[in-house]
Design an enzyme around this catalytic site. Structure first.
Site, mmCIF file in Angstrom:
data_model
loop_
_atom_site.group_PDB
_atom_site.id
_atom_site.type_symbol
_atom_site.label_atom_id
_atom_site.label_comp_id
_atom_site.label_asym_id
_atom_site.label_seq_id
_atom_site.Cartn_x
_atom_site.Cartn_y
_atom_site.Cartn_z
ATOM 1 N N ASP A 12 0.866 -1.160 0.000
ATOM 2 C CA ASP A 12 0.000 0.000 0.000
ATOM 3 C C ASP A 12 0.913 1.222 0.000
ATOM 4 O O ASP A 12 1.897 1.267 0.740
ATOM 5 C CB ASP A 12 -0.824 -0.023 1.293
ATOM 6 N N GLU A 18 -6.637 2.936 -5.840
ATOM 7 C CA GLU A 18 -7.888 3.250 -5.147
ATOM 8 C C GLU A 18 -8.434 4.510 -5.821
ATOM 9 O O GLU A 18 -7.986 5.617 -5.540
ATOM 10 C CB GLU A 18 -7.660 3.488 -3.654
ATOM 11 N N ASP A 49 -2.978 4.467 -2.788
ATOM 12 C CA ASP A 49 -4.026 5.099 -2.007
ATOM 13 C C ASP A 49 -4.588 6.340 -2.730
ATOM 14 O O ASP A 49 -3.803 7.136 -3.270
ATOM 15 C CB ASP A 49 -3.424 5.513 -0.652
ATOM 16 N N HIS A 68 -10.012 -2.395 4.810
ATOM 17 C CA HIS A 68 -9.743 -1.858 6.150
ATOM 18 C C HIS A 68 -10.548 -0.596 6.455
ATOM 19 O O HIS A 68 -10.518 -0.116 7.578
ATOM 20 C CB HIS A 68 -8.248 -1.577 6.282
ATOM 21 N N ASP A 69 -11.224 -0.010 5.469
ATOM 22 C CA ASP A 69 -12.044 1.188 5.684
ATOM 23 C C ASP A 69 -13.518 0.861 5.850
ATOM 24 O O ASP A 69 -14.329 1.781 6.024
ATOM 25 C CB ASP A 69 -11.945 2.132 4.472
HETATM 26 O O1 TEU Z 1 -9.167 5.972 1.807
HETATM 27 C C1 TEU Z 1 -9.659 6.911 0.904
HETATM 28 C C2 TEU Z 1 -11.033 7.271 1.024
HETATM 29 O O2 TEU Z 1 -11.668 7.691 0.054
HETATM 30 C C3 TEU Z 1 -11.629 7.262 2.363
HETATM 31 O O3 TEU Z 1 -12.326 8.438 2.536
HETATM 32 C C4 TEU Z 1 -12.567 6.199 2.571
HETATM 33 O O4 TEU Z 1 -13.657 6.421 1.722
HETATM 34 C C5 TEU Z 1 -12.952 6.328 3.995
HETATM 35 O O5 TEU Z 1 -11.883 5.837 4.754
HETATM 36 C C6 TEU Z 1 -14.179 5.581 4.296
HETATM 37 O O6 TEU Z 1 -14.559 5.913 5.573
HETATM 38 C C7 TEU Z 1 -7.787 5.807 1.803
HETATM 39 C C8 TEU Z 1 -7.386 4.740 2.779
HETATM 40 O O7 TEU Z 1 -7.912 3.510 2.375
HETATM 41 C C9 TEU Z 1 -7.816 5.158 4.145
HETATM 42 O O8 TEU Z 1 -7.527 4.178 5.099
HETATM 43 C C10 TEU Z 1 -7.094 6.424 4.489
HETATM 44 O O9 TEU Z 1 -7.557 6.922 5.723
HETATM 45 C C11 TEU Z 1 -7.276 7.496 3.426
HETATM 46 O O10 TEU Z 1 -7.106 6.994 2.106
HETATM 47 C C12 TEU Z 1 -6.253 8.600 3.610
HETATM 48 O O11 TEU Z 1 -4.981 8.131 3.280
#
Ligand code: TEU
Ligand code: CA
Length: 545
Positions: free
Chosen positions: A101, A256, A202, A324-325
């Site tokens: 990542d 992403e 990311d 993970h989100d």
């Molecule tokens: O997430 C990007 C993103 O669009 C986030 O707003 C996601 O939709 C959100 O976490 C949902 O609640 C990426 C990563 O996957 C995330 O873990 C990071 O916090 C974020 O970028 C910032 O780097």
């Protein structure tokens, strides 16, 4: 359609590891690289062909590693560069690829570039970030950030504001400046030279911002992706990155691509030769209302539309139900009312998604049907997004709404430790875990699932094996079946005169089928049945046509 064969990232199933929560090896309560190494036999047994490793770079953890302080060192809590090299070796020994990542839309505010940049307007690193004068003592524009009300923070030293689409501790890099771009490509090449097999980039779709940074339409702080996602310059940067880092290497880059649509996706993965794959979030957004915290029920007909549209839109998709989100799959789109339904819905959902055309990405713990965590109290939460939301909600008197949202959608649901074994800490750590262990660890854990032939885990393993064995499941075309059926998601995959049909009942009621399928031709199912003209609640059946 693109040439499809003999491409490792189309042939394998990915498994996402969130290192902090996977396996602790030294009793400090934090997962680490040595812990991951100790679990590789499990991944191999499961049939995983590649790992997506969430950020392991040095970071102050304002956003759990998505705020990088040093791109070329390992977070001390996770181990050392020697541990990392050992991880690469041990993965490759098992024929498992490693995809890192990488966050290059922003850095940590503790990154040396930013520490320099903020000291003076004429500092050589100033233009690595996005600085503007305020307007009438306020922010330069009205943009909202993902994690805070405003996307700008004021910096006293130079009396200017810097842009951060995420938290104030994650200043956005200025991609218009070629210098950070070159530094980043150099760094990426060094990781590739070290043996990693690619990157998960990311929020890559946010790299380019509208040059004028215009106000979004609306009052207050406005979330304005029309000015920071998929801007024209993005394609220049992605092509430049590809030439500088990936050309001539057998690596894979998945982006992403927040805010991607079926219309613009092809420009990124098909014709543009920019990324190999992309993550789109239409399925993840299905149960969101105005914001992700406002719940909307799952709508099977909409799901069918989304999947059909994406299967047709690009040559190759990513297939995932979470990461993970996201909250836990079975709690979110399945049913946990009874143990039977938990197992059935977990395996049904997996069947529906992972036999589509594309590359599956599993998230750790999904393969044992881990659920959301009943966090009893705010003090058990760790995630910056949830904590900021609750802080703002307390100010505006919307605490009940926010707490309900966090319990069902908060990212900490995905961060509770991997459940390997019995309580107290599910084999994750011998010490005190950094975040609470889900209280259902007694019933739901890998050791118990291994002993039980009917477990979600054994089904996942069989599902992955089936994908590996059948070319038609990897390379076949997709066509939707039973379009109008209100309970059943069904589709066919067809390749070189062969066809496999997949039937999934997305409800907790029996679902009649217009035509019975042939019991003898069932390749995989999650029930023991008599009848083949009715699907039981959350039944899945994979049938050779
Ligand atoms: O997430 C990007 C993103 O669009 C986030 O707003 C996601 O939709 C959100 O976490 C949902 O609640 C990426 C990563 O996957 C995330 O873990 C990071 O916090 C974020 O970028 C910032 O780097
Ligand atoms: Ca540890």
């Amino acid at each position: 359609m693109m040439e499809t064969h003999n491409c490792w990232w189309k042939e394998r199933v990915f498994y996402e590891i969130y290192p902090r929560s996977f396996q602790d090896s030294n009793g400090d309560g934090i997962g680490d690289l040595r812990g991951i190494i100790s679990r590789l036999d499990y991944l191999q047994w499961l049939g995983v062909g590649a790992v997506w490793l969430c950020p392991i770079y040095d970071s102050p953890n304002a956003d759990m590693g998505y705020d990088i302080r040093n791109y070329e060192s390992v977070m001390a809590e996770f181990g050392t560069m020697e541990d990392f090299d050992e991880l690469v070796t041990q993965l490759h020994r098992r024929d498992i690829k490693l995809v890192m990542d990488l966050v290059v839309n922003h850095t940590s505010d503790e990154h040396p570039w930013f520490l320099e940049a903020r000291t003076a307007k004429d500092n050589p690193y100033r233009d690595y970030y996005i600085w503007r004068d305020g307007k009438d003592g306020r922010e330069p524009n009205n943009w909202a950030s993902f994690f805070t009300p405003s996307a700008w923070s004021y910096d006293e030293t130079t009396a200017q504001w810097y842009l951060h689409l995420f938290s104030g501790k994650q200043p956005d890099l200025n991609w218009e400046n070629p210098e950070p771009r070159q530094e980043i490509y150099g760094m990426m090449n060094r990781w590739l030279d070290r043996g990693v097999d690619g990157f998960r980039m990311d929020v890559i779709s946010l790299l380019a911002k509208h040059p004028q940074l215009p106000d979004g339409t609306g009052s207050g702080y406005v979330f304005s992706p029309e000015y920071f996602a998929f801007q024209p310059r993005l394609h220049d940067y992605l092509r430049e990155m590809r030439r500088a880092c990936f050309d001539g290497r057998d690596c894979m880059c998945v982006g992403e691509t927040s805010f991607v649509t079926t219309q613009n996706a092809g420009s990124v993965v098909d014709d543009g030769r920019e990324l190999d794959m992309l993550f789109q979030f239409d399925v993840m957004d299905m149960d969101s209302g105005e914001t992700k915290w406002d719940a909307r029920p799952f709508d099977l007909m909409r799901f069918k539309q989304i999947i059909s549209a994406w299967q047709a839109a690009i040559g190759w998709n990513t297939l995932f139900w979470g990461n993970h989100d996201q909250p836990r799959l079975v709690s979110r789109f399945g049913c946990t009312r009874t143990e039977t339904l938990r197992r059935r819905s977990a395996t049904c959902l997996a069947t529906a998604m992972y036999l589509l055309r594309g590359t599956p990405f599993l998230y750790q713990g999904e393969e044992i049907g881990m659920t959301n965590c009943p966090f009893p109290d705010i003090s058990e939460l760790r995630d910056v997004e949830s904590l900021n939301l609750l802080r703002q909600a307390a100010e505006s008197g919307r605490m009940d709404w926010a707490w309900r949202g966090v319990r069902s959608k908060g990212r900490d649901n995905a961060h509770t430790p991997m459940q390997w074994d019995a309580p107290p800490n599910g084999g994750f750590t011998g010490g005190a875990p950094w975040i609470m262990v889900n209280p259902n660890v007694q019933e739901i854990n890998v050791a118990a699932a291994l002993r039980d032939p009917d477990s979600v885990l054994h089904y996942y393993r069989a599902l992955l094996a089936l994908r590996r064995e059948q070319d038609v499941l990897r390379y076949g075309d997709f066509s939707l079946l039973l379009h109008e059926h209100p309970q059943v998601f069904a589709y066919a995959r067809t390749f070189e005169g062969q066809q496999i049909r997949i039937y999934c009942n997305f409800t907790d009621r029996d679902a009649p089928l217009p035509e019975a399928f042939c019991k003898e031709k069932v390749l995989l199912t999650n029930v023991n049945y008599e009848k083949t003209d009715v699907l039981l609640p959350y039944e899945a059946a994979v049938v050779m046509a």
